[in-house]
Design a protein around this motif. Structure first.
Motif, PDB file in Angstrom:
ATOM      1  N   PRO A  70      -6.796  -6.881  -9.366  1.00  0.00           N
ATOM      2  CA  PRO A  70      -5.787  -6.166  -8.579  1.00  0.00           C
ATOM      3  C   PRO A  70      -6.362  -5.006  -7.777  1.00  0.00           C
ATOM      4  N   VAL A  71      -7.458  -4.399  -8.258  1.00  0.00           N
ATOM      5  CA  VAL A  71      -8.075  -3.307  -7.506  1.00  0.00           C
ATOM      6  C   VAL A  71      -8.627  -3.822  -6.180  1.00  0.00           C
ATOM      7  N   VAL A  72      -9.347  -4.935  -6.202  1.00  0.00           N
ATOM      8  CA  VAL A  72      -9.888  -5.486  -4.959  1.00  0.00           C
ATOM      9  C   VAL A  72      -8.751  -5.933  -4.040  1.00  0.00           C
ATOM     10  N   TRP A  73      -7.711  -6.523  -4.613  1.00  0.00           N
ATOM     11  CA  TRP A  73      -6.558  -6.964  -3.820  1.00  0.00           C
ATOM     12  C   TRP A  73      -5.940  -5.785  -3.060  1.00  0.00           C
ATOM     13  N   LEU A  74      -5.602  -4.731  -3.789  1.00  0.00           N
ATOM     14  CA  LEU A  74      -4.943  -3.587  -3.158  1.00  0.00           C
ATOM     15  C   LEU A  74      -5.895  -2.840  -2.226  1.00  0.00           C
ATOM     16  N   ALA A  75      -7.184  -2.785  -2.566  1.00  0.00           N
ATOM     17  CA  ALA A  75      -8.157  -2.143  -1.675  1.00  0.00           C
ATOM     18  C   ALA A  75      -8.306  -2.928  -0.375  1.00  0.00           C
ATOM     19  N   THR A  76      -8.291  -4.250  -0.476  1.00  0.00           N
ATOM     20  CA  THR A  76      -8.359  -5.091   0.726  1.00  0.00           C
ATOM     21  C   THR A  76      -7.208  -4.767   1.665  1.00  0.00           C
ATOM     22  N   LEU A  77      -6.019  -4.622   1.099  1.00  0.00           N
ATOM     23  CA  LEU A  77      -4.846  -4.323   1.924  1.00  0.00           C
ATOM     24  C   LEU A  77      -4.954  -2.925   2.534  1.00  0.00           C
ATOM     25  N   LYS A  78      -5.499  -1.974   1.786  1.00  0.00           N
ATOM     26  CA  LYS A  78      -5.689  -0.627   2.338  1.00  0.00           C
ATOM     27  C   LYS A  78      -6.714  -0.627   3.475  1.00  0.00           C
ATOM     28  N   ALA A  79      -7.678  -1.541   3.390  1.00  0.00           N
ATOM     29  CA  ALA A  79      -8.690  -1.632   4.444  1.00  0.00           C
ATOM     30  C   ALA A  79      -8.168  -2.389   5.660  1.00  0.00           C
ATOM     31  N   TRP A 125      -9.034   4.749  -6.798  1.00  0.00           N
ATOM     32  CA  TRP A 125     -10.077   3.716  -6.851  1.00  0.00           C
ATOM     33  C   TRP A 125      -9.947   2.769  -5.657  1.00  0.00           C
ATOM     34  N   THR A 126      -8.727   2.311  -5.383  1.00  0.00           N
ATOM     35  CA  THR A 126      -8.539   1.365  -4.277  1.00  0.00           C
ATOM     36  C   THR A 126      -8.825   2.019  -2.931  1.00  0.00           C
ATOM     37  N   SER A 127      -8.550   3.312  -2.805  1.00  0.00           N
ATOM     38  CA  SER A 127      -8.880   4.008  -1.559  1.00  0.00           C
ATOM     39  C   SER A 127     -10.390   4.075  -1.352  1.00  0.00           C
ATOM     40  N   ARG A 128     -11.137   4.436  -2.411  1.00  0.00           N
ATOM     41  CA  ARG A 128     -12.595   4.489  -2.313  1.00  0.00           C
ATOM     42  C   ARG A 128     -13.160   3.117  -1.938  1.00  0.00           C
ATOM     43  N   LEU A 129     -12.638   2.078  -2.609  1.00  0.00           N
ATOM     44  CA  LEU A 129     -13.154   0.737  -2.344  1.00  0.00           C
ATOM     45  C   LEU A 129     -12.790   0.266  -0.936  1.00  0.00           C
ATOM     46  N   ALA A 130     -11.625   0.658  -0.453  1.00  0.00           N
ATOM     47  CA  ALA A 130     -11.233   0.302   0.912  1.00  0.00           C
ATOM     48  C   ALA A 130     -12.196   0.921   1.924  1.00  0.00           C
ATOM     49  N   THR A 154       0.832  -1.209   0.000  1.00  0.00           N
ATOM     50  CA  THR A 154       0.000   0.000   0.000  1.00  0.00           C
ATOM     51  C   THR A 154       0.862   1.253   0.000  1.00  0.00           C
ATOM     52  N   GLY A 155       1.963   1.216   0.723  1.00  0.00           N
ATOM     53  CA  GLY A 155       2.888   2.340   0.712  1.00  0.00           C
ATOM     54  C   GLY A 155       3.535   2.520  -0.642  1.00  0.00           C
ATOM     55  N   LEU A 156       3.811   1.392  -1.315  1.00  0.00           N
ATOM     56  CA  LEU A 156       4.429   1.441  -2.643  1.00  0.00           C
ATOM     57  C   LEU A 156       3.467   2.068  -3.648  1.00  0.00           C
ATOM     58  N   LEU A 157       2.195   1.695  -3.576  1.00  0.00           N
ATOM     59  CA  LEU A 157       1.208   2.303  -4.472  1.00  0.00           C
ATOM     60  C   LEU A 157       1.080   3.798  -4.202  1.00  0.00           C
TER      61      LEU A 157
END
Length: 537
Positions: free
Chosen positions: A91-100, A60-65, A29-32
Motif C-alpha cells: 500500500p505504501v508504493v501504491w499511495l506513493a505512486t498516486l502522490k507522484a 513515508w509515501t510523500s518521501r517515496l513519491a 491522496t487527499g483522503l490520506l
C-alpha cells in the motif's frame, strides 16, 4: 461471548442516508492527507506485530513519491508496477505512486515469465517495485522482452530516506487515473480495468455508509493485495479512520483465530472462503470475538444462518465487479436476507436492469433469468488498450456483467450463474453455479466445481469435480450418495453424469476456482472418474 459495541457508543463515519452523496474528499491522496491531519496518531495499517499510523504512512509515501519523481523520472500518467506479497510496502508504493502522479499496476506474485511479460508490456510500466525473491525474474523479463528503460526497485531499500515528508506538487482530481487493475480472466491474457481516484474514494464512501463503520472498528483482510479487495479495504480504512489488519494470506485453519487475536470487527470474504471456514472444526472459542459484521460475495444459502450463529455476527451479501466496484448489497438490519440467496438491492448510486441476453434492450419479467446490466458510479473508465472489449461490455454507459440473475418478488436480485459458465446439455441450459451450490450443501463436501465435457449425442454433459472433507471415502458409493442428495434439489437434467474427486482446486488470486486450470490438470493428470450414465432424454 461476542463483545459488541452498543449503538449509542458508535458514530458511523458516513451516515447511511449519505451513501448517494458525493464523497467529501475526491482523491485517495487527499483522503490520506486529511487523515494525517485529523487522525494522524491513529493506527492505519497493521502487518503482523508491526503497525503504522496515518501520519507515518503519509510521510513515508510523500518521501517515496519524491524519490519516484527525482530518481525514476515518474511523471503524470506514468505506470508503476507493484509485484509484492502482502507486506506494508504494497500500500505504501501504491499511495506513493498516486502522490507522484503515476498509475499503479498491481501484479500477481504468482505470475511467471509469460504473464509478467504481458502485463509489463501491455501497461507500459516505467518502474517495477518488487522484492529480492522476484527481482531477478523481473530483471530477466525486462531484458529478454526488450521493454526499454524499465527500472527495477527492491523495496527492502526503497531509497526514500532524506526526501521531503510533504507531497510533491502534483495535481490530481477524481477523474485522474489511479490503477490499471488486471482482472483474473478465465481465458487468455487478462484485461486491465482503468480505475480512477474517484472510483476508489466512492467505493470506500459507499461501503462505509452501508456498514456504518467508524473510529472504533478494526478491519481485516487476507486476500493478495494485487487483487482489489485489500485495496478497497484500504480506501474504506481511510474513509472511516480505522485500522486495517492485513494477513499474509488466507488460511481457513487460522483465519478466525487471527480475527479474534486482532479484535477485528469487520471483514470481507468471497468465493469458497465461507465454506472453507465453516468446515473447520467447531470450537468453544468461535463466538469469543469482537465481530460486528461480515460482508461476503457468495454466501452459501444453506449455511448462511449457521455462519451467523457460529460466529455471532450478521453476514450480508454484497455484489460487485472490478469493473464496477459495488452494485448490490443486503442491509445488516434485513433479517429476511438470511438464507434467501438474494444479492440485495442496488446501492443508491447504481441502477440495474435484468435484460434479455438475446436482446439487451428488453427487460425480462420478474422471476425470469436475464443478464444483470448496471449503470452509475463507481465504474471503470474502460479497458486499457482494449477499445473493442470496452465497447463489448460498456454500452450507452451501462455495464453488461455477463451474470445471469432473476429479480425476486421482493425486488432483490438473485444470481443464477454466468452466461458463459453454462453446460448446454441437449436442449437444456445448466447453470454451473446452481449445481455447485447443491453439491456444497452436503456436509461431506468442502467445495465443488462443475464444468461442461463433450458428448457425442447431447453436445455437452455435466461433470462435477468434488473436494471431500478429511475421512470421507472418495468412492463410487460416496459419489452416488452426493448425486442423490443434489438430485433432490435439481431438475433431473442438471444432475452431473460424471464425478471426479480431487484433493484441492487451482484457484485465482480472488480465491475462485480456476476452471481452465482445473480442466488442464484433469487432462494432463486424470483422476478416477465415476460415470453415472442415465437414459438419454
Amino acid at each position: 461471548m461476542n463483545t459488541q459495541l452498543t449503538d449509542l457508543a458508535r458514530r458511523p463515519a458516513v451516515p447511511a442516508d449519505l451513501a448517494g452523496d458525493e464523497p467529501t474528499v475526491p482523491t485517495l491522496t487527499g483522503l490520506l492527507a486529511e487523515r494525517a491531519r485529523d487522525a494522524g496518531d491513529r493506527e492505519f495499517l497493521r502487518f503482523g506485530e508491526c503497525s503504522w499510523s496515518f501520519a507515518e504512512i503519509d510521510e513515508w509515501t510523500s518521501r517515496l513519491a519524491h524519490r519516484m519523481r527525482e530518481l525514476d523520472g515518474v511523471r503524470a500518467g506514468d505506470r508503476v508496477a507493484i509485484m509484492l506479497t502482502n507486506v506494508v510496502h504494497w500500500p505504501v508504493v501504491w499511495l506513493a505512486t498516486l502522490k507522484a502522479g503515476g498509475v499503479a499496476v498491481p501484479v500477481n506474485c504468482g505470475y511467471q515469465r509469460a504473464d509478467l511479460a504481458f502485463v509489463l508490456s501491455d501497461s507500459g510500466a516505467r518502474v517495477v517495485f518488487t522484492d529480492a525473491e522476484r527481482a531477478d525474474l523481473v530483471a530477466d523479463v525486462v531484458a529478454g522482452e526488450e521493454l526499454g528503460e524499465v527500472r527495477v526497485v527492491d523495496v527492502a531499500d526503497d531509497g526514500s530516506e532524506g526526501f521531503p515528508v510533504t507531497p510533491p506538487a502534483v495535481d490530481v482530481a477524481a477523474d485522474t487515473l489511479a490503477n490499471l487493475q488486471y482482472t483474473s480472466g478465465t481465458t487468455g491474457f487478462p484485461k486491465a480495468c482503468m480505475l480512477t481516484h474517484g472510483y476508489w474514494v466512492r467505493l470506500g464512501w459507499i461501503c462505509a455508509a452501508t456498514t456504518g463503520l467508524g473510529l472504533d472498528d478494526v478491519l481485516l483482510t487476507s486476500q493478495p493485495f494485487s487483487y482489489m479487495d485489500p485495496q478497497w479495504n484500504t480506501a474504506l480504512a481511510l474513509t472511516v479512520a480505522a485500522p486495517l489488519v492485513v494477513l499474509p494470506r488466507f488460511s481457513a485453519s487460522t483465519f478466525m483465530a487471527d480475527v479474534r487475536d486482532h479484535r477485528a470487527t469487520f471483514f470481507y470474504v468471497l468465493g469458497s472462503m465461507p465454506t472453507l471456514l465453516f468446515k473447520q472444526p467447531a470450537s468453544p472459542e468461535d463466538r469469543d470475538n469482537d465481530l460486528r459484521m461480515v460482508l461476503c460475495s457468495g454466501i452459501p444459502v444453506a449455511l448462511h444462518a449457521q455462519l451467523q450463529e457460529r460466529w455471532g455476527a450478521p453476514w450480508r451479501e454484497v455484489y460487485g465487479m472490478t469493473e464496477s466496484g459495488i452494485d448490490l448489497f443486503s442491509p445488516f438490519d434485513d433479517a429476511d436476507a438470511v438464507g434467501s440467496g438474494s444479492l440485495g438491492h442496488p446501492v443508491p448510486t447504481k441502477q440495474v436492469r435484468v435484460a434479455d441476453p438475446a436482446d439487451p434492450q428488453v427487460e425480462v419479467p420478474d422471476g425470469e433469468a436475464g443478464e444483470l446490466v448496471v449503470a452509475g458510479v463507481p465504474m471503470m473508465s474502460g479497458y486499457w488498450n482494449r477499445p473493442d472489449a470496452t465497447a463489448g461490455v460498456l454500452r450507452d454507459g451501462r455495464l453488461h456483467t455477463g451474470d445471469l440473475v432473476v429479480r425476486r418478488p421482493d425486488g432483490g436480485i438473485q444470481l443464477v450463474g454466468r452466461i458463459k459458465d453454462m453446460v448446454r446439455r441437449g436442449g437444456e441450459n445448466v447453470a454451473c453455479a446452481e449445481v455447485e451450490a447443491a453439491l456444497e450443501r452436503d456436509d461431506r463436501v468442502v467445495a465443488a466445481a462443475v464444468v461442461a465435457v463433450p458428448d457425442d449425442l447431447l453436445g455437452e454433459e455435466v461433470k462435477a469435480f468434488v473436494q471431500l472433507r478429511d475421512g470421507v471415502p472418495a468412492s463410487r458409493d460416496t459419489a452416488q450418495q452426493l448425486l442423490e442428495r443434489a438430485g433432490a434439489q435439481l431438475a433431473r437434467f442438471k444432475v452431473p453424469r460424471y464425478v471426479e474427486f480431487v484433493a484441492d482446486f487451482p484457484r485465482t488470486a480472488s480465491e475462485r476456482v480456476s476452471k481452465p486450470a482445473l480442466k488442464t490438470r484433469a487432462s494432463e493428470q486424470p483422476g478416477a472418474t465415476y460415470d453415472f450414465a442415465r437414459p438419454r432424454s
